[in-house]
Scaffold this motif. Structure first.
Motif, PDB file in Angstrom:
ATOM      1  N   ARG A  35       0.839  -1.205   0.000  1.00 43.97           N
ATOM      2  CA  ARG A  35       0.000   0.000   0.000  1.00 43.97           C
ATOM      3  C   ARG A  35       0.875   1.255   0.000  1.00 43.97           C
ATOM      4  O   ARG A  35       0.650   2.183  -0.766  1.00 43.97           O
ATOM      5  CB  ARG A  35      -0.925  -0.005   1.231  1.00 43.97           C
ATOM      6  CG  ARG A  35      -1.829   1.228   1.329  1.00 43.97           C
ATOM      7  CD  ARG A  35      -2.591   1.262   2.649  1.00 43.97           C
ATOM      8  NE  ARG A  35      -1.739   1.141   3.826  1.00 43.97           N
ATOM      9  CZ  ARG A  35      -1.033   2.151   4.353  1.00 43.97           C
ATOM     10  NH1 ARG A  35      -1.061   3.346   3.795  1.00 43.97           N
ATOM     11  NH2 ARG A  35      -0.292   1.965   5.421  1.00 43.97           N
ATOM     12  N   ARG A  36       1.906   1.243   0.839  1.00 52.86           N
ATOM     13  CA  ARG A  36       2.809   2.398   0.908  1.00 52.86           C
ATOM     14  C   ARG A  36       3.566   2.570  -0.411  1.00 52.86           C
ATOM     15  O   ARG A  36       3.749   3.687  -0.887  1.00 52.86           O
ATOM     16  CB  ARG A  36       3.779   2.237   2.080  1.00 52.86           C
ATOM     17  CG  ARG A  36       3.097   2.400   3.436  1.00 52.86           C
ATOM     18  CD  ARG A  36       3.988   2.000   4.613  1.00 52.86           C
ATOM     19  NE  ARG A  36       5.328   2.521   4.580  1.00 52.86           N
ATOM     20  CZ  ARG A  36       5.707   3.704   5.067  1.00 52.86           C
ATOM     21  NH1 ARG A  36       4.832   4.477   5.634  1.00 52.86           N
ATOM     22  NH2 ARG A  36       6.968   4.089   4.994  1.00 52.86           N
ATOM     23  N   ARG A  77       2.527   1.685  -3.401  1.00 53.63           N
ATOM     24  CA  ARG A  77       1.573   2.208  -4.381  1.00 53.63           C
ATOM     25  C   ARG A  77       1.358   3.706  -4.177  1.00 53.63           C
ATOM     26  O   ARG A  77       1.381   4.493  -5.125  1.00 53.63           O
ATOM     27  CB  ARG A  77       0.231   1.463  -4.287  1.00 53.63           C
ATOM     28  CG  ARG A  77      -0.757   1.876  -5.376  1.00 53.63           C
ATOM     29  CD  ARG A  77      -2.125   1.215  -5.226  1.00 53.63           C
ATOM     30  NE  ARG A  77      -2.983   1.969  -4.323  1.00 53.63           N
ATOM     31  CZ  ARG A  77      -3.157   1.794  -3.002  1.00 53.63           C
ATOM     32  NH1 ARG A  77      -2.569   0.866  -2.388  1.00 53.63           N
ATOM     33  NH2 ARG A  77      -3.930   2.534  -2.274  1.00 53.63           N
ATOM     34  N   ARG A  78       1.206   4.123  -2.920  1.00 52.19           N
ATOM     35  CA  ARG A  78       1.009   5.550  -2.629  1.00 52.19           C
ATOM     36  C   ARG A  78       2.238   6.368  -3.033  1.00 52.19           C
ATOM     37  O   ARG A  78       2.111   7.472  -3.557  1.00 52.19           O
ATOM     38  CB  ARG A  78       0.683   5.738  -1.155  1.00 52.19           C
ATOM     39  CG  ARG A  78      -0.724   5.223  -0.825  1.00 52.19           C
ATOM     40  CD  ARG A  78      -1.016   5.229   0.638  1.00 52.19           C
ATOM     41  NE  ARG A  78      -1.127   6.599   1.138  1.00 52.19           N
ATOM     42  CZ  ARG A  78      -1.264   6.879   2.418  1.00 52.19           C
ATOM     43  NH1 ARG A  78      -1.320   5.914   3.316  1.00 52.19           N
ATOM     44  NH2 ARG A  78      -1.361   8.131   2.810  1.00 52.19           N
ATOM     45  N   GLU A 136       2.268   6.672  -6.836  1.00 50.12           N
ATOM     46  CA  GLU A 136       1.253   7.647  -7.249  1.00 50.12           C
ATOM     47  C   GLU A 136       1.717   9.073  -6.977  1.00 50.12           C
ATOM     48  O   GLU A 136       1.489   9.973  -7.796  1.00 50.12           O
ATOM     49  CB  GLU A 136      -0.073   7.373  -6.539  1.00 50.12           C
ATOM     50  CG  GLU A 136      -0.761   6.112  -7.019  1.00 50.12           C
ATOM     51  CD  GLU A 136      -1.932   5.687  -6.137  1.00 50.12           C
ATOM     52  OE1 GLU A 136      -2.174   6.325  -5.080  1.00 50.12           O
ATOM     53  OE2 GLU A 136      -2.618   4.712  -6.514  1.00 50.12           O
ATOM     54  N   ALA A 137       2.374   9.280  -5.841  1.00 49.46           N
ATOM     55  CA  ALA A 137       2.883  10.615  -5.514  1.00 49.46           C
ATOM     56  C   ALA A 137       3.952  11.038  -6.516  1.00 49.46           C
ATOM     57  O   ALA A 137       3.974  12.196  -6.962  1.00 49.46           O
ATOM     58  CB  ALA A 137       3.449  10.642  -4.090  1.00 49.46           C
ATOM     59  N   ALA A 163       2.420  11.709   1.145  1.00 45.58           N
ATOM     60  CA  ALA A 163       1.714  10.542   0.602  1.00 45.58           C
ATOM     61  C   ALA A 163       1.862   9.331   1.513  1.00 45.58           C
ATOM     62  O   ALA A 163       0.949   8.508   1.600  1.00 45.58           O
ATOM     63  CB  ALA A 163       2.232  10.213  -0.794  1.00 45.58           C
TER      64      ALA A 163
END
Length: 166
Positions: free
Chosen positions: A106-107, A109-110, A113-114, A164
């Motif tokens: 999850r981290r 992916r974030r 995305e950032a 993020a």
């Protein structure tokens, strides 16, 4: 600039170049010494009343010392911003608990995305630094911008990455 000031600066440079180069080389290394030597004389040239300075060689030495401190401070700041490899931490092993693996993914992916959401030049600077391991100076030369601009882009990128992941 008057002819008198031009001659004064030229003589000052010729008399002090070697000593200042040796000093700067000892403090920052040969790679940065020539740039700082040039900046020392640029700053001396900008001084309004250079001809009133009581001890011009000492004045140049003080400028050079200040520039070495500025460079060291800038490098510490860059190092702080370059801690992006610590943003995610180590990838969990395959034996790790499922929630640790999910949290890491999850981290990641974030963070991706950032990075993808960064303005194009900012993303380019970040990627050159993070993935090609280029120094701020190398990035500035490659992109035709100043090192200050590279630092600004990295500051923005790191700030957004930390947010993020926050």
């Amino acid at each position: 600039m008057s002819e008198k000031k031009t001659r004064f600066i030229r003589d000052l440079f010729e008399r002090n170049r070697r000593a200042l180069t040796a000093y700067l080389t000892r403090r920052v290394g040969a790679e940065d010494a020539s740039d700082l030597l040039q900046e020392t004389f640029v700053r001396a040239l900008r001084h309004e009343r250079l001809d009133d300075v009581a001890d011009p060689p000492a004045f140049l030495q003080q400028i050079a010392a200040n520039l070495t401190r500025d460079l060291a401070r800038r490098r510490r700041t860059e190092h702080k911003y370059l801690a992006f490899d610590q943003l995610l931490g180590e990838r969990p092993s395959s034996e790790a608990r499922q929630d640790e693996i999910v949290d890491y993914e999850r981290r990641a992916r974030r963070l991706r995305e950032a990075i993808e959401a960064l303005p194009p030049r900012c993303r380019e600077v970040f990627e050159l630094c993070a993935f090609e391991d280029l120094s701020f100076r190398e990035i500035a030369l490659r992109l035709g911008v100043t090192e200050r601009m590279v630092r600004q882009h990295m500051s923005i990128a790191m700030q957004r990455c930390w947010v993020a992941l926050g």
